[in-house]
Design a protein around this motif. Structure first.
Motif, PDB file in Angstrom:
ATOM      1  N   GLY A  80       0.742  -1.004  -0.028  1.00 11.59           N
ATOM      2  CA  GLY A  80       0.015  -0.107  -0.097  1.00 11.59           C
ATOM      3  C   GLY A  80       0.616   1.073  -0.010  1.00 11.59           C
ATOM      4  N   ALA A  81       0.242   2.352  -0.479  1.00  9.14           N
ATOM      5  CA  ALA A  81       0.864   3.534  -0.416  1.00  9.14           C
ATOM      6  C   ALA A  81       1.433   3.914   1.167  1.00  9.14           C
ATOM      7  CB  ALA A  81       0.040   4.653  -0.757  1.00  9.14           C
ATOM      8  N   ASP A  82       0.518   3.452   2.160  1.00  3.29           N
ATOM      9  CA  ASP A  82       0.865   3.793   3.447  1.00  3.29           C
ATOM     10  C   ASP A  82       2.119   3.212   3.932  1.00  3.29           C
ATOM     11  OD1 ASP A  82      -1.622   4.742   4.095  1.00  3.29           O
ATOM     12  OD2 ASP A  82      -2.486   3.049   5.050  1.00  3.29           O
ATOM     13  N   ASN A 154      -6.647  14.531   0.213  1.00  2.00           N
ATOM     14  CA  ASN A 154      -7.855  13.686   1.084  1.00  2.00           C
ATOM     15  C   ASN A 154      -7.783  14.556   2.543  1.00  2.00           C
ATOM     16  OD1 ASN A 154      -9.428  12.145   2.253  1.00  2.00           O
ATOM     17  ND2 ASN A 154      -8.044  10.415   2.302  1.00  2.00           N
ATOM     18  N   ASP A 181       1.776  12.952  -2.667  1.00  2.50           N
ATOM     19  CA  ASP A 181       0.774  11.761  -2.637  1.00  2.50           C
ATOM     20  C   ASP A 181      -0.322  12.026  -3.841  1.00  2.50           C
ATOM     21  OD1 ASP A 181      -1.215   9.688  -1.898  1.00  2.50           O
ATOM     22  OD2 ASP A 181      -1.022  10.058   0.235  1.00  2.50           O
ATOM     23  N   TYR A 184      -5.083   9.838  -5.559  1.00  8.60           N
ATOM     24  CA  TYR A 184      -6.540   9.780  -6.354  1.00  8.60           C
ATOM     25  C   TYR A 184      -6.162  10.246  -7.699  1.00  8.60           C
ATOM     26  CZ  TYR A 184      -8.327   9.065  -1.837  1.00  8.60           C
ATOM     27  OH  TYR A 184      -8.724   8.570  -0.707  1.00  8.60           O
ATOM     28  N   THR A 208      -1.264   4.323  -5.628  1.00 10.43           N
ATOM     29  CA  THR A 208      -1.787   3.147  -5.146  1.00 10.43           C
ATOM     30  C   THR A 208      -2.852   2.484  -6.115  1.00 10.43           C
ATOM     31  OG1 THR A 208      -3.237   2.374  -3.100  1.00 10.43           O
ATOM     32  CG2 THR A 208      -3.675   4.679  -3.947  1.00 10.43           C
ATOM     33  N   SER A 210      -5.307   1.224  -4.534  1.00 10.59           N
ATOM     34  CA  SER A 210      -6.677   1.035  -3.621  1.00 10.59           C
ATOM     35  C   SER A 210      -7.873   1.820  -3.992  1.00 10.59           C
ATOM     36  CB  SER A 210      -6.214   1.410  -2.238  1.00 10.59           C
ATOM     37  OG  SER A 210      -5.252   0.638  -1.772  1.00 10.59           O
ATOM     38  N   LYS A 211      -7.709   2.789  -4.883  1.00 10.14           N
ATOM     39  CA  LYS A 211      -8.904   3.818  -5.325  1.00 10.14           C
ATOM     40  C   LYS A 211      -9.002   3.558  -6.718  1.00 10.14           C
ATOM     41  CE  LYS A 211      -7.731   5.034  -1.177  1.00 10.14           C
ATOM     42  NZ  LYS A 211      -6.980   6.092  -0.438  1.00 10.14           N
ATOM     43  N   ARG A 219      -3.728  -4.350  -1.010  1.00 10.07           N
ATOM     44  CA  ARG A 219      -2.490  -3.681  -0.345  1.00 10.07           C
ATOM     45  C   ARG A 219      -1.537  -3.389  -1.286  1.00 10.07           C
ATOM     46  NH1 ARG A 219      -3.970  -0.847   1.397  1.00 10.07           N
ATOM     47  NH2 ARG A 219      -2.695  -0.302   3.000  1.00 10.07           N
TER      48      ARG A 219
HETATM   49  C1  PLP Z   1      -6.221   5.794   0.813  1.00 14.23           C
HETATM   50  C2  PLP Z   1      -4.832   6.706   0.754  1.00 14.23           C
HETATM   51  C3  PLP Z   1      -3.776   6.199   0.869  1.00 14.23           C
HETATM   52  C4  PLP Z   1      -3.540   4.899   1.269  1.00 14.23           C
HETATM   53  O1  PLP Z   1      -3.292   4.011   0.230  1.00 14.23           O
HETATM   54  P1  PLP Z   1      -3.131   2.271   0.228  1.00 14.23           P
HETATM   55  O2  PLP Z   1      -2.298   2.153  -0.816  1.00 14.23           O
HETATM   56  O3  PLP Z   1      -4.400   1.869   0.650  1.00 14.23           O
HETATM   57  O4  PLP Z   1      -2.045   2.404   1.650  1.00 14.23           O
HETATM   58  C5  PLP Z   1      -2.737   7.259   0.908  1.00 14.23           C
HETATM   59  N1  PLP Z   1      -2.807   8.366   0.732  1.00 14.23           N
HETATM   60  C6  PLP Z   1      -4.045   8.995   0.543  1.00 14.23           C
HETATM   61  C7  PLP Z   1      -4.098  10.499   0.414  1.00 14.23           C
HETATM   62  C8  PLP Z   1      -5.141   8.165   0.498  1.00 14.23           C
HETATM   63  O5  PLP Z   1      -6.355   8.623   0.620  1.00 14.23           O
END
Ligand code: PLP
Length: 370
Positions: A80-82, A154, A181, A184, A208, A210-211, A219
């Protein structure tokens, strides 16, 4: 003595990130985590599962590099980006010494990761027009190692201005790394700053699946940067961070068919976003609609608590931002498909302008003096 007393001081004091899944809530319409509304089938071959996976699955790295328009040595895959956010902090910030800079209101994990790593946080709030405060950030450059910017941001949905970013990158050269970051960015691909990587070795972009890619469940995230930065991060990342089934799914998502599907979804969700925005402007309970460059829209209601409660009662889970500075009465709505958006609007249409359910005389009575 509680065994928890053995934990590090920062961890004992830490309030964990209030992730959508942690807060939970009972509902059938989930619009609180900016996820995609539907899952897509992927095929997984299980015959390699007795072996450790590649640290950086070559096919995924190559696929993402091609998609993002960079070289494979400019890409790191992570959980994940986290994880990318945490790796950047662990790689570039000396614990107990260095600081990161964030521009609230923004994504919560920059601060949480810094805290758990023992790294300080400088807060430089967004300006009233919700842009990074460029001169103020420049003034703090000698105090910070990493600057986290989020574009689209976000939860406010704003893009970071390109001119201000370029000036900051110039000023920060050899002093600090500027992280943008772009979780999105697929919802407004023309706004990406990835092209600036060729000019600025101190720029890092996080991404990511994820979105827009509808793969929050696997992840999988990416860091794009100078090859030297990527090599540093690769020294710190765990030896086998990407399980093989995840790499297989990510490769399929990054194939030409996978990319086409993602782009179709983005078109549909952007269309739903335009429709719900137009409807929201007509509703008396709405005070202000924020920017909408992601797959979500932040809305300031006249009575945010009443909206949140009415949605919850209807089984619709949204994300409340009203406790954040400058975001009183504001709730973030993830854009879903038409049925979900219709359900949100149906609830909002039942609410009066001030959201009050009790008579004004009752709520305006002064409390008994004490
Ligand atoms: C959802 C989100 C992330 C996390 O992304 P993952 O890949 O699910 O860990 C990172 N930065 C922002 C701004 C997000 O909204």
């Amino acid at each position: 003595m509680s065994i928890a007393n053995l934990a590090r001081r920062v961890v004992r004091a830490l309030t964990p990130y209030q992730s959508a899944r942690r807060i939970g809530g009972k509902g059938h319409v989930w619009l609180n985590a900016n996820e995609a509304p539907l899952a897509y089938p992927f095929a997984i071959e299980g015959n390699r599962l007795n072996r450790y996976p590649e640290c950086q699955p070559a096919e995924v790295v190559k696929g993402y590099a091609t998609y993002a328009g960079v070289n494979p040595d400019q890409v790191l895959v992570s959980r994940g980006a986290d994880e990318a956010i945490e790796l950047l902090i662990r790689t570039f910030c000396e614990a107990g010494e260095d600081q990161i800079l964030i521009c609230p209101p923004t994504y919560g994990m920059y601060a949480i990761s810094a805290e758990t790593c023992g790294v300080g946080i400088v807060e430089q709030p967004l300006t009233p027009s919700r842009q990074p405060d460029w001169p103020a950030i420049q003034d703090r450059l000698s105090d910070v190692k990493l600057v986290f910017l989020c574009s689209p941001n976000n939860p406010t949905g704003d893009l970071v201005g390109r001119k201000g970013l370029i000036k900051l990158l110039e000023k920060a050269q050899d002093r600090a790394i500027i992280v943008v970051d772009e979780a999105y960015i697929e919802f407004c691909p023309e706004a990406s700053v990835v092209d600036l990587l060729a000019r600025f070795p101190n720029l890092v972009v996080t991404r990511t699946l994820s979105k827009a890619f509808a793969l929050a469940g696997i992840r999988c995230g990416f860091t794009l940067g100078d090859p030297e930065v990527i090599a540093m991060l690769a020294k710190v990342i765990a030896p086998y961070p990407i399980p093989d089934p995840i790499a297989q799914i990510a490769s399929q998502a990054l194939s030409s068919t996978g990319l086409e599907l993602m782009q179709e979804r983005v078109l549909e969700l952007n269309k739903q976003k335009a429709i719900i925005k137009a409807e929201l402007t007509r509703l008396p309970c709405v005070q202000e609609i924020f920017e909408d460059k992601g797959n979500f829209v932040l809305v300031r209601f006249k009575d945010g608590a009443a909206v949140f409660a009415a949605m919850k009662a209807a089984g619709i889970i949204l994300r409340d931002f009203s406790s954040k500075p400058g975001l009183d009465n504001s709730i973030r709505i993830t854009i879903g498909y038409q049925g979900e958006m219709d359900a949100v609007l149906a609830v909002l249409r039942t609410l009066p302008a001030d959201g009050a359910t009790t008579s004004p005389t009752a709520s305006n009575q002064p409390a008994a003096s004490v």
